[in-house]
Design an enzyme around this catalytic site. Sequence first.
Site, PDB file in Angstrom:
ATOM      1  N   SER A 147       2.642   6.881  -5.538  1.00  5.50           N
ATOM      2  CA  SER A 147       4.042   6.472  -5.560  1.00  5.50           C
ATOM      3  C   SER A 147       4.356   5.836  -6.908  1.00  5.50           C
ATOM      4  CB  SER A 147       4.315   5.498  -4.407  1.00  5.50           C
ATOM      5  OG  SER A 147       5.689   5.283  -4.251  1.00  5.50           O
ATOM      6  N   ASN A 148       5.452   5.110  -7.012  1.00  7.15           N
ATOM      7  CA  ASN A 148       5.811   4.419  -8.252  1.00  7.15           C
ATOM      8  C   ASN A 148       6.527   3.125  -7.910  1.00  7.15           C
ATOM      9  OD1 ASN A 148       8.832   4.918  -8.223  1.00  7.15           O
ATOM     10  ND2 ASN A 148       8.052   7.015  -8.077  1.00  7.15           N
ATOM     11  N   GLY A 149       6.866   2.353  -8.922  1.00  2.94           N
ATOM     12  CA  GLY A 149       7.366   1.000  -8.702  1.00  2.94           C
ATOM     13  C   GLY A 149       8.866   0.877  -8.475  1.00  2.94           C
TER      14      GLY A 149
END
Length: 231
Positions: free
Chosen positions: A30-32
Amino acid sequence: LWQGGPLRGRRIVVSAGPTREGIDPVRFLSNGSTGRMGYAIARRARDLGADVTLISGPVALPPPAALTFVGVESAEEMCAAVLDVAPSADAIVMTAAVADYKPVRYSAEKVKKQPGDMTLVLDRTPDILVALDAVVRDRCDAPVRVGFAAETSDLVGHARAKLEGKNLDLIIANPVPASFGGDDSEALLIDRTTVDARPFGAKADLAGEIMRRVHGLLLERDARIHGRSRP
Ligand code: C5P
């Protein structure tokens, strides 16, 4: 209060947050992205009277009141949700930080650690804006399309390439990491001919500016539709 604004009767789809691409039952890529920009845009569109569908990846924010909320996890789920509603919408603002890759194989069993390196083989995910363009590009009433571009270098060059490659009306370019997470961001609003630099400031204010531009693009779309349908 929510029915009388300048966007009343307009159907606006907003995507927000990250996607999660599963590796096994307890792990994902995923990412932030926090979803804050997309949620601010959805709330602003709602407050201006639009009929809003917010399609969101997993975030910590509560779903806003008085809009249609669709929760998704993966890029493929987000793509299906967007293609379900966006072709019949008046505008889509694609704020989500969609994962570009997903694991080739999902392991139903938790992956066990072993000595030495391990390799994760990845596949491309669908580009949602490109998939949407394929469905709507020949229509004079194609929805107004707005994208985002988070970039670490050559902000304008990369954003313009995305604007053209994805056939967008407007793209908002954010320098990273300055605009990721948090309540503030810095942005350039870029269309085919102009670059409008916005100073570092509240995402709520940027959301207002983006919806002002979307309103203008909707009026241009109205003129296009009516211009062509007259005998
Ligand atoms: O190519 P890049 O991911 O930087 O483009 C960003 C824009 O494209 C964003 O508006 C994002 O929501 C959208 N996007 C998409 N499908 C993807 C990846 C990004 O619609 N698979």
